[in-house]
Design an enzyme around this catalytic site. Structure first.
Site, PDB file in Angstrom:
ATOM      1  N   LYS A  23       0.845  -1.212   0.000  1.00 38.24           N
ATOM      2  CA  LYS A  23       0.000   0.000   0.000  1.00 38.24           C
ATOM      3  C   LYS A  23       0.871   1.249   0.000  1.00 38.24           C
ATOM      4  CE  LYS A  23      -1.672   1.492   4.073  1.00 38.24           C
ATOM      5  NZ  LYS A  23      -1.334   2.881   4.426  1.00 38.24           N
ATOM      6  N   ASN A  24       1.911   1.261   0.849  1.00 44.47           N
ATOM      7  CA  ASN A  24       2.683   2.493   1.032  1.00 44.47           C
ATOM      8  C   ASN A  24       3.686   2.733  -0.079  1.00 44.47           C
ATOM      9  OD1 ASN A  24       1.152   2.853   3.255  1.00 44.47           O
ATOM     10  ND2 ASN A  24       2.737   2.350   4.743  1.00 44.47           N
ATOM     11  N   ARG A  93      -5.206  10.185   4.458  1.00 48.20           N
ATOM     12  CA  ARG A  93      -4.186  11.227   4.627  1.00 48.20           C
ATOM     13  C   ARG A  93      -3.138  11.152   3.552  1.00 48.20           C
ATOM     14  NH1 ARG A  93      -3.162  14.310   8.072  1.00 48.20           N
ATOM     15  NH2 ARG A  93      -0.943  13.975   7.875  1.00 48.20           N
ATOM     16  N   CYS A 117      -5.313  12.060  12.860  1.00 43.41           N
ATOM     17  CA  CYS A 117      -5.978  10.760  12.683  1.00 43.41           C
ATOM     18  C   CYS A 117      -5.706   9.939  13.937  1.00 43.41           C
ATOM     19  CB  CYS A 117      -5.436  10.063  11.454  1.00 43.41           C
ATOM     20  SG  CYS A 117      -3.774   9.484  11.686  1.00 43.41           S
ATOM     21  N   ARG A 122      -0.143  14.161  12.946  1.00 45.66           N
ATOM     22  CA  ARG A 122       0.172  13.969  11.509  1.00 45.66           C
ATOM     23  C   ARG A 122       0.328  15.314  10.790  1.00 45.66           C
ATOM     24  NH1 ARG A 122      -1.338   8.701  10.047  1.00 45.66           N
ATOM     25  NH2 ARG A 122       0.159   8.832   8.366  1.00 45.66           N
ATOM     26  N   PRO A 123       1.221  16.202  11.203  1.00 46.67           N
ATOM     27  CA  PRO A 123       1.405  17.493  10.520  1.00 46.67           C
ATOM     28  C   PRO A 123       1.993  17.313   9.115  1.00 46.67           C
ATOM     29  CG  PRO A 123       3.143  17.146  12.108  1.00 46.67           C
ATOM     30  CD  PRO A 123       2.183  16.013  12.289  1.00 46.67           C
ATOM     31  N   ILE A 124       1.935  18.373   8.300  1.00 45.61           N
ATOM     32  CA  ILE A 124       2.562  18.330   6.965  1.00 45.61           C
ATOM     33  C   ILE A 124       3.482  19.531   6.760  1.00 45.61           C
ATOM     34  CG2 ILE A 124       0.686  16.993   5.902  1.00 45.61           C
ATOM     35  CD1 ILE A 124      -0.203  19.649   4.554  1.00 45.61           C
ATOM     36  N   ASP A 125       3.993  20.075   7.851  1.00 40.80           N
ATOM     37  CA  ASP A 125       4.872  21.260   7.740  1.00 40.80           C
ATOM     38  C   ASP A 125       6.101  20.984   6.879  1.00 40.80           C
ATOM     39  OD1 ASP A 125       5.384  19.511   9.982  1.00 40.80           O
ATOM     40  OD2 ASP A 125       6.941  20.899  10.615  1.00 40.80           O
ATOM     41  N   LEU A 126       6.631  19.780   6.935  1.00 44.33           N
ATOM     42  CA  LEU A 126       7.844  19.475   6.157  1.00 44.33           C
ATOM     43  C   LEU A 126       7.521  19.370   4.668  1.00 44.33           C
ATOM     44  CD1 LEU A 126       9.526  16.863   8.522  1.00 44.33           C
ATOM     45  CD2 LEU A 126       9.764  19.353   8.488  1.00 44.33           C
ATOM     46  N   ASP A 307       4.961   0.637  11.861  1.00 44.89           N
ATOM     47  CA  ASP A 307       3.737  -0.044  11.432  1.00 44.89           C
ATOM     48  C   ASP A 307       3.673  -1.475  11.934  1.00 44.89           C
ATOM     49  OD1 ASP A 307       3.595   1.593   8.174  1.00 44.89           O
ATOM     50  OD2 ASP A 307       3.075   2.254  10.188  1.00 44.89           O
ATOM     51  N   ILE A 329       7.742   7.248  16.807  1.00 48.82           N
ATOM     52  CA  ILE A 329       7.305   7.946  15.591  1.00 48.82           C
ATOM     53  C   ILE A 329       5.968   8.657  15.791  1.00 48.82           C
ATOM     54  CG2 ILE A 329       6.752   7.696  13.137  1.00 48.82           C
ATOM     55  CD1 ILE A 329       9.666   7.055  13.689  1.00 48.82           C
ATOM     56  N   ARG A 398      -8.399  -0.858   4.833  1.00 48.44           N
ATOM     57  CA  ARG A 398      -7.577   0.200   4.200  1.00 48.44           C
ATOM     58  C   ARG A 398      -6.222  -0.360   3.770  1.00 48.44           C
ATOM     59  NH1 ARG A 398      -5.940   4.378   7.793  1.00 48.44           N
ATOM     60  NH2 ARG A 398      -4.764   4.923   5.925  1.00 48.44           N
TER      61      ARG A 398
HETATM   62  C1  EPZ Z   1       4.084   6.952   6.231  1.00 50.56           C
HETATM   63  O1  EPZ Z   1       3.290   7.922   6.874  1.00 50.56           O
HETATM   64  C2  EPZ Z   1       3.226   5.701   6.127  1.00 50.56           C
HETATM   65  N1  EPZ Z   1       2.046   5.982   5.309  1.00 50.56           N
HETATM   66  C3  EPZ Z   1       2.798   5.264   7.517  1.00 50.56           C
HETATM   67  O2  EPZ Z   1       2.055   4.047   7.382  1.00 50.56           O
HETATM   68  C4  EPZ Z   1       4.047   4.986   8.344  1.00 50.56           C
HETATM   69  O3  EPZ Z   1       3.675   4.653   9.661  1.00 50.56           O
HETATM   70  C5  EPZ Z   1       4.943   6.241   8.363  1.00 50.56           C
HETATM   71  O4  EPZ Z   1       5.247   6.648   7.018  1.00 50.56           O
HETATM   72  C6  EPZ Z   1       6.255   6.010   9.092  1.00 50.56           C
HETATM   73  O5  EPZ Z   1       6.947   4.964   8.504  1.00 50.56           O
HETATM   74  C7  EPZ Z   1       2.170   5.944   3.969  1.00 50.56           C
HETATM   75  O6  EPZ Z   1       3.246   5.731   3.428  1.00 50.56           O
HETATM   76  C8  EPZ Z   1       0.921   6.187   3.172  1.00 50.56           C
HETATM   77  P1  EPZ Z   1       6.092  10.342   8.313  1.00 50.56           P
HETATM   78  P2  EPZ Z   1       3.777   9.470   6.914  1.00 50.56           P
HETATM   79  O7  EPZ Z   1       5.920  11.605   7.569  1.00 50.56           O
HETATM   80  O8  EPZ Z   1       4.483   9.791   5.643  1.00 50.56           O
HETATM   81  C9  EPZ Z   1       6.265  13.679  11.636  1.00 50.56           C
HETATM   82  C10 EPZ Z   1       0.269   2.563   7.723  1.00 50.56           C
HETATM   83  O9  EPZ Z   1      -0.140   1.995   8.737  1.00 50.56           O
HETATM   84  N2  EPZ Z   1       6.037  14.652  10.560  1.00 50.56           N
HETATM   85  O10 EPZ Z   1       7.306   9.516   8.053  1.00 50.56           O
HETATM   86  O11 EPZ Z   1       2.625  10.306   7.304  1.00 50.56           O
HETATM   87  C11 EPZ Z   1       5.046  12.830  11.919  1.00 50.56           C
HETATM   88  O12 EPZ Z   1       4.183  13.474  12.807  1.00 50.56           O
HETATM   89  C12 EPZ Z   1       0.676   4.021   7.790  1.00 50.56           C
HETATM   90  O13 EPZ Z   1       0.403   2.021   6.615  1.00 50.56           O
HETATM   91  C13 EPZ Z   1       6.145  16.004  10.834  1.00 50.56           C
HETATM   92  O14 EPZ Z   1       6.406  16.409  11.957  1.00 50.56           O
HETATM   93  O15 EPZ Z   1       4.815   9.415   8.101  1.00 50.56           O
HETATM   94  C14 EPZ Z   1       5.653  11.584  12.527  1.00 50.56           C
HETATM   95  O16 EPZ Z   1       5.878  11.815  13.905  1.00 50.56           O
HETATM   96  C15 EPZ Z   1       0.443   4.608   9.168  1.00 50.56           C
HETATM   97  N3  EPZ Z   1       5.925  16.889   9.830  1.00 50.56           N
HETATM   98  C16 EPZ Z   1       7.009  11.468  11.820  1.00 50.56           C
HETATM   99  O17 EPZ Z   1       7.244  12.737  11.212  1.00 50.56           O
HETATM  100  C17 EPZ Z   1       5.624  16.486   8.556  1.00 50.56           C
HETATM  101  O18 EPZ Z   1       5.461  17.353   7.668  1.00 50.56           O
HETATM  102  C18 EPZ Z   1       7.054  10.413  10.722  1.00 50.56           C
HETATM  103  O19 EPZ Z   1       5.960  10.659   9.869  1.00 50.56           O
HETATM  104  C19 EPZ Z   1       5.519  15.108   8.307  1.00 50.56           C
HETATM  105  C20 EPZ Z   1       5.732  14.203   9.316  1.00 50.56           C
END
Ligand code: EPZ
Length: 421
Positions: A23-24, A93, A117, A122-126, A307, A329, A398
């Site tokens: 999926k990812n 998301r 969620c 789950r911020p998107i600032d980066l 995960d 995480i 999902r």
């Molecule tokens: C991806 O989510 C996966 N989803 C998640 O899988 C997985 O748990 C996660 O990566 C970590 O491996 C998909 O690929 C669709 P991150 P993502 O950005 O990209 C923080 C599942 O069960 N962060 O690596 O959202 C965030 O809050 C799902 O299949 C910021 O602060 O994860 C977290 O603490 C759940 N700012 C950390 O980074 C940002 O702009 C890692 O999140 C983005 C993230």
């Protein structure tokens, strides 16, 4: 009416199952199809509700999409617009991954602000910082996010403060539409990032370094459609392995050799399982007692995958002895322990750490609160004595293509039933 899993637990497993596509990996690759005009073909694209949502976004953007089994065709020739529909942003998301591809192709992207969620903020600032570094102007108004790059995107150097998977993928996608070189430092190194790179190369993009500490994209090149096979889902593989660990017995997984699951295999070995790996196959056996595996701590790849954390929580709950899991995480990823406690588990959650004193579990009626937590409760039910009912299947569907069928193929007594809400 609602759907539930009905599980008769307590019997050892014996069986074989193929691991479906990731999926990812499929989700960012589906977004990447927007980068080229024409018909791209994806094989091993899992039939999941999240992938359905991604295909719905592509349709809303004027693309013609078709699924035949696990092969998906996306024709972007009639692509139009640059807005991700609100209802799909809320439903999944990962819809945020379309912003980078839209910016690359359209020089503009629009979506509602993604909410939090079950896993936390789950911020998107980066993601936003990466778009701005590439020259996009962003503004937020009335819950909507607007990005546009009137002068086009220009390659630059981006250093991520944390190796965010989604921000890495969005930066790679946007960089494909940026003139010149983009250097991405401290990117996520997950295998799904390498899969995305391989797909982008299949479109003619010049991307290198995925899986290492520096990704380089030479953007601004016209790309062409491609045909690609998505990698096997390593978290689904971990799920099937943990099912055998929880219930005992043996099982063989086809389509993966567990190469990217090192920390998970180490924890399962410590818990008393034996593993046998070969080309395209991974077998597991748990004949003796399930033991506590000591301490594990999640982290960015190649660390222990967050995960798989709930899956090892299910193993720890039914194992004899102590286990401790620290989640680094996400800040709300222990909700599944409430369901384990209903099955008799002795588990204490304090902040980012859950401590288990494993003991035999009994069946219970429990509810999934998120995708991997729901899978964990299902695995625990297979190892528990007696009947269990698991609700909240939309969470599980999902990320798993027929989880109940796969676990039944491994010898589990589980079926999907319909009952009152
Ligand atoms: C991806 O989510 C996966 N989803 C998640 O899988 C997985 O748990 C996660 O990566 C970590 O491996 C998909 O690929 C669709 P991150 P993502 O950005 O990209 C923080 C599942 O069960 N962060 O690596 O959202 C965030 O809050 C799902 O299949 C910021 O602060 O994860 C977290 O603490 C759940 N700012 C950390 O980074 C940002 O702009 C890692 O999140 C983005 C993230």
């Amino acid at each position: 009416m609602m759907e539930y899993f009905a599980v008769a637990g307590g019997s050892p497993l014996a069986g074989r199952v193929a691991v479906h596509g990731a999926k990812n990996s499929a989700l960012p690759i589906l977004a990447a199809t927007l980068l080229a005009d024409g018909e791209s073909v994806l094989h091993n694209c899992p039939a999941l509700t999240d992938c359905d949502a991604a295909l719905e976004i592509l349709s809303c953007l004027g693309c013609r999409v078709r699924r035949e089994g696990d092969t998906v065709t996306v024709n972007t020739a009639c692509r139009r617009g640059h807005a991700v529909p609100d209802h799909l942003m809320g439903r999944m998301r990962a819809s945020v991954l379309f912003l980078g591809a839209l910016l690359a192709r359209e020089g503009a992207a629009e979506a509602c602000w993604p909410g939090g969620c079950a896993l936390g903020a789950r911020p998107i600032d980066l993601h936003i910082q990466a778009f701005q570094a590439l020259g996009a102007q962003g503004r937020s108004w009335n819950g909507q996010l607007f990005f546009h790059a009137p002068g086009g995107l220009s390659g630059c150097r981006i250093a991520l403060p944390i190796p965010s998977v989604g921000a890495t993928e969005n930066a790679m996608l946007a960089a494909c539409g940026a003139r010149g070189l983009t250097i991405l430092d401290n990117p996520a190194r997950e295998p799904e990032i390498v899969d995305l790179q391989n797909f982008l190369r299949c479109l003619g993009a010049r991307v290198s370094g995925a899986g290492t500490g520096r990704i380089v994209v030479e953007g601004g090149r016209p790309l062409h459609p491609g045909e690609y096979t998505v990698m096997a889902d390593r978290i689904v593989a971990a799920t099937y392995l943990c099912a055998v660990a929880c219930a005992g017995g043996e099982g063989e997984l086809l389509g993966t050799d567990g190469a990217c699951l090192g920390p998970v295999l180490a924890a399962l070995t410590a818990a008393g399982c034996t593993l046998d790996r070969g080309p395209g196959r991974l077998a597991i056996r748990r004949g003796g007692e399930l033991r506590g595996f000591g301490a594990l701590r999640t982290g960015p790849y190649p660390g222990f995958p967050t995960d798989a954390q709930p899956l090892l929580g299910a193993v720890a709950a039914g194992a004899r002895g102590q286990s401790r899991i620290t989640e680094t995480i996400f800040d709300r990823r222990f909700r599944y322990t409430e369901g384990l406690a209903a099955m008799g588990a002795a588990v204490q959650v304090e902040g980012d750490t859950a401590c288990f004193s494993g003991r035999p579990l009994h069946g219970a009626w429990v509810e999934a609160a998120d995708l991997r937590g729901g899978a964990a409760l299902t695995l625990a039910a297979l190892g528990a004595r007696g009947e269990s009912v698991i609700g909240g299947l939309p969470h599980i569907d999902r990320g798993y293509q027929g989880l109940e069928k796969a676990l039944a193929a491994l010898g589990g007594h589980i079926r999907r039933v319909t009952g009152p809400a």
